[in-house]
Design a protein around this motif. Sequence first.
Motif, PDB file in Angstrom:
ATOM      1  N   TYR A 103       2.982 -47.746  42.371  1.00 51.70           N
ATOM      2  CA  TYR A 103       2.494 -47.311  41.059  1.00 51.70           C
ATOM      3  C   TYR A 103       1.133 -46.627  41.185  1.00 51.70           C
ATOM      4  CZ  TYR A 103       2.511 -47.135  35.979  1.00 51.70           C
ATOM      5  OH  TYR A 103       2.544 -46.685  34.685  1.00 51.70           O
ATOM      6  N   ASN A 104       0.265 -47.187  42.013  1.00 48.59           N
ATOM      7  CA  ASN A 104      -1.063 -46.589  42.186  1.00 48.59           C
ATOM      8  C   ASN A 104      -0.986 -45.218  42.867  1.00 48.59           C
ATOM      9  OD1 ASN A 104      -2.384 -48.789  41.012  1.00 48.59           O
ATOM     10  ND2 ASN A 104      -2.627 -49.854  42.964  1.00 48.59           N
ATOM     11  N   ARG A 107       0.401 -42.478  40.625  1.00 43.02           N
ATOM     12  CA  ARG A 107      -0.569 -41.966  39.663  1.00 43.02           C
ATOM     13  C   ARG A 107      -1.513 -40.965  40.319  1.00 43.02           C
ATOM     14  NH1 ARG A 107      -4.112 -45.927  36.860  1.00 43.02           N
ATOM     15  NH2 ARG A 107      -4.359 -44.105  35.526  1.00 43.02           N
ATOM     16  N   GLN A 108      -2.014 -41.306  41.484  1.00 42.83           N
ATOM     17  CA  GLN A 108      -3.022 -40.432  42.096  1.00 42.83           C
ATOM     18  C   GLN A 108      -2.413 -39.104  42.524  1.00 42.83           C
ATOM     19  OE1 GLN A 108      -5.100 -42.983  44.997  1.00 42.83           O
ATOM     20  NE2 GLN A 108      -6.565 -43.401  43.373  1.00 42.83           N
ATOM     21  N   TRP A 165       9.129 -39.327  33.290  1.00 44.68           N
ATOM     22  CA  TRP A 165       8.957 -38.479  32.095  1.00 44.68           C
ATOM     23  C   TRP A 165       9.791 -37.228  32.311  1.00 44.68           C
ATOM     24  CZ3 TRP A 165       4.266 -38.469  28.586  1.00 44.68           C
ATOM     25  CH2 TRP A 165       3.568 -39.683  28.659  1.00 44.68           C
ATOM     26  N   ILE A 185      11.111 -40.578  27.910  1.00 53.57           N
ATOM     27  CA  ILE A 185      10.240 -41.308  28.830  1.00 53.57           C
ATOM     28  C   ILE A 185      10.987 -42.580  29.218  1.00 53.57           C
ATOM     29  CG2 ILE A 185       7.984 -42.376  29.167  1.00 53.57           C
ATOM     30  CD1 ILE A 185       6.913 -40.604  26.913  1.00 53.57           C
ATOM     31  N   VAL A 197       9.292 -52.893  39.890  1.00 51.44           N
ATOM     32  CA  VAL A 197       8.448 -51.972  39.137  1.00 51.44           C
ATOM     33  C   VAL A 197       9.182 -51.555  37.857  1.00 51.44           C
ATOM     34  CG1 VAL A 197       7.269 -49.734  39.155  1.00 51.44           C
ATOM     35  CG2 VAL A 197       7.381 -51.092  41.270  1.00 51.44           C
ATOM     36  N   ARG A 198       8.571 -51.808  36.729  1.00 52.51           N
ATOM     37  CA  ARG A 198       9.222 -51.470  35.469  1.00 52.51           C
ATOM     38  C   ARG A 198       9.017 -50.013  35.071  1.00 52.51           C
ATOM     39  NH1 ARG A 198       7.801 -53.382  29.393  1.00 52.51           N
ATOM     40  NH2 ARG A 198       6.133 -51.880  29.828  1.00 52.51           N
ATOM     41  N   GLY A 199       7.807 -49.494  35.266  1.00 52.77           N
ATOM     42  CA  GLY A 199       7.512 -48.155  34.784  1.00 52.77           C
ATOM     43  C   GLY A 199       7.516 -48.108  33.271  1.00 52.77           C
ATOM     44  N   PRO A 200       7.497 -46.911  32.643  1.00 54.94           N
ATOM     45  CA  PRO A 200       7.387 -45.606  33.301  1.00 54.94           C
ATOM     46  C   PRO A 200       5.989 -45.334  33.858  1.00 54.94           C
ATOM     47  CG  PRO A 200       7.299 -45.363  30.915  1.00 54.94           C
ATOM     48  CD  PRO A 200       7.539 -46.820  31.189  1.00 54.94           C
ATOM     49  N   LEU A 201       5.851 -44.213  34.547  1.00 58.19           N
ATOM     50  CA  LEU A 201       4.520 -43.770  34.943  1.00 58.19           C
ATOM     51  C   LEU A 201       3.704 -43.506  33.683  1.00 58.19           C
ATOM     52  CD1 LEU A 201       3.042 -43.125  37.632  1.00 58.19           C
ATOM     53  CD2 LEU A 201       3.533 -40.723  37.235  1.00 58.19           C
ATOM     54  N   ASN A 202       2.389 -43.597  33.784  1.00 56.19           N
ATOM     55  CA  ASN A 202       1.566 -43.383  32.589  1.00 56.19           C
ATOM     56  C   ASN A 202       0.954 -41.983  32.512  1.00 56.19           C
ATOM     57  OD1 ASN A 202      -0.221 -43.835  34.622  1.00 56.19           O
ATOM     58  ND2 ASN A 202      -1.407 -45.411  33.589  1.00 56.19           N
ATOM     59  N   PRO A 204       2.491 -37.577  32.168  1.00 52.99           N
ATOM     60  CA  PRO A 204       3.649 -36.679  32.140  1.00 52.99           C
ATOM     61  C   PRO A 204       4.040 -36.192  33.532  1.00 52.99           C
ATOM     62  CG  PRO A 204       2.042 -36.050  30.459  1.00 52.99           C
ATOM     63  CD  PRO A 204       1.378 -37.070  31.334  1.00 52.99           C
TER      64      PRO A 204
END
Lengths: 447, 447
Positions: A103-104, A107-108, A165, A185, A197-202, A204
């Motif tokens: 997840y981290n 995002r990056q 997304w 989403i 991991v549930r998600g979604p990404l935070n 777009p």
Amino acid sequence: MTGKQLHLNLFIYPDGHHEAAWRHPDSETDRILDITYYQELAQRAEAAKFDAVFFADGPSLAENIQYAARFRLEPITVMTAIVAATERIGVIGTASTTYTEPYNLARQLSSLDHLSKGRAGWNIVTTGAANAALNFGLDAHPLHRDRYARAEEYVEVITKLWDSWEDDAVVADRESGVFADVDKIHRVDHSGRFFKVRGPLNAPRSPQGRPVYVQAGSSEDGRAFAARWAEAIFTAHQTLGSAQEFYADIKQRAQAQGRDPRGLKVLPGISPFIASTAKEAEELHDRFNELTQPEYSLAQLNRLTGVDLSSYDLDGPFPREIIDTDEERSEGSRFQLVLDIVEREDPTLRQLCHRLAGARGHRVVTGTPDQVADTIEEWAEHGAADGFNVMPPWLPGGIEVFIEEVVPILRRRGLFRTEYTGRTLRDHLGLERPASQYAPTHAKESA
Amino acid sequence: MTGKQLHLNLFIYPDGHHEAAWRHPDSETDRILDITYYQELAQRAEAAKFDAVFFADGPSLAENIQYAARFRLEPITVMTAIVAATERIGVIGTASTTYTEPYNLARQLSSLDHLSKGRAGWNIVTTGAANAALNFGLDAHPLHRDRYARAEEYVEVITKLWDSWEDDAVVADRESGVFADVDKIHRVDHSGRFFKVRGPLNAPRSPQGRPVYVQAGSSEDGRAFAARWAEAIFTAHQTLGSAQEFYADIKQRAQAQGRDPRGLKVLPGISPFIASTAKEAEELHDRFNELTQPEYSLAQLNRLTGVDLSSYDLDGPFPREIIDTDEERSEGSRFQLVLDIVEREDPTLRQLCHRLAGARGHRVVTGTPDQVADTIEEWAEHGAADGFNVMPPWLPGGIEVFIEEVVPILRRRGLFRTEYTGRTLRDHLGLERPASQYAPTHAKESA
């Protein structure tokens, strides 16, 4: 001339790839913590229309820091600073599936792809350095096969997050007050052996859909992984034959996965020592090798092979008898490469150290600009490479001479672009933008 | 005029802090994925000599994305892109001690501090959003007290990592071949309840020694944590009295830890609606509140209090009877703040939503530039603040008017700098550069 267009990355090692580069007066060792140094290198590569700059990484301190500039700024930050100072060139950074959370990292890299308007690539590694484990609460480095099992699931999860997304999920309709279409989403609801991991990404979906997937392992596990996931492979070969075998094998494996093999670019490493004559190039190479330090070189050899050779005579023959075939050790691809050099060249221990000092097992070429271009063309035209990760022995001079002297020859031979034709790293590499696995059109196509 | 110099941060929320900012025609919602938007905001704040820009973060998607622009680019990357486009202003980013690994975060923030030549700050949070847990393999969010226990050990570990290279560990002597003095690079050998980390970090000590430690929790656990570690505290208060109580308490607690209380800066949030007359400022505020959507506001209230109020009449009185004092919930500092508003103002549910729409519980001020400056001066002069985190209701206009109209008044009153006097964030905030805990001089001083 076949019209084949090569891909070229600049692989930036802080002071250069030769292990003694920092001791050479032409390296800029005092700038390796200065971000403008990296920005300038990337700008230089961009002016030469390279596909990308490339960064290695590992989450532990090299054991031999005493003898060489073996630390680096962290790649996510360096890549971001580079995209802020460039317009077109891609950035490919290494991140570990063993020592980060999907997840981290999702995002990056998504953020980097947004920031750069589609220029991000991820070099997927499982981390080879055993001491990394001790920085992450583990008593021992996970086994090679377990690292690859985790990597497989990691990439599955992170791909779901990057797809979570749909491309048109953001509506932003001020009038109605609907900001996002939540039907577009998707939770990823992944639950597996290593990750839940549930998600979604935070955020777009990013310009490229996903960053470009790059991979650098050439072991059996590494090849299987690459055939499934990689869009570009960075690989180490000492001979044309070895590179051809790898190229044919990995393309065939990709095809067996139902993929178009053209969607997987093979990019061997090449570390060039360039001069006006072949003799001068050899002398240049020799000057760097003279700056090596046995303490460092032997530690490096130990890292590549798992064998401690520090008690042997440097000018005696390489002690073949001590090489065993410990299963875990021999699963690393670089181990076999070292054995092959020993078989082929019968070097003394010092000669072997020098053979590996340039680029840790990647091909070192010495010669005139034409000779270096000939090698590149030979590999490209004979089924060994779709392009190269250029590993300058020292920086910035080592890439400067390549760009000034070799790139124009490649252009005259029709092998390398004179201008970018697209804006994203996928454009440069000739890779398609993947549809989200959650998009209805994609689901329909797959049905 | 006491000569006290205020600190001002620009807290950048993508479209602004008011929950309906994205619907207002003056917000630039179409740019919230465009890095030049953030770079321009930071450049504007730098031109006004602000101490830093500040970014919130959390590793999960807001539940109410349907109704507002509640996503953001990832802070490490955004901060890096900002330092690449600025020279002096600090960057403070939020990162979670619950959902990151200290070795990874240590590397990224160290790298950011190197890249920026000493302008990095870390807003230390334990992550309030319960749904984050589901993105990291957990079935439930860890309890407040357990998150703080982990945070305590996390900061201990990461501080050791940032201290692990003494400032003069890099020798880089080309002649002798010694790159680093390994006697000045220290394993941290941490082994505790939550973390086992050997170290050392794989990069030299950064310009500030450590990034500035910022903290934003005002609960009992949060205050105890801040007293030990924080160098700046971002805190939410609706009244001068509440802010004074907090200010006195936290300074006293720091002193009780043996710290100089001046080494801990208290920075309440302030969200200003500014206009030529008080009436126009109220109308401006009203226009934003009219754009709110009950579905969003109630979800926000639920997030702050843990109570679902969606079945109640928006124009009826706030239903006090349903507030219980569930221990876990009431440990969050924002819960008490909402209860205080209810006690003090007896609002309808809609009025309460509007009270919180501006800045999620931080102080919203409406008025003329002089009135806003008066509030700032009052808090600064009466023991409630060392400075402020300015939270513009919308962007970029909301910070533009503050800089154009309020900052000059603060300057005339001698409350805010007209030029930077230092180069690092520590310089701006008047904080000392800490010595490495492994440095011999430091050990001697402590003995």
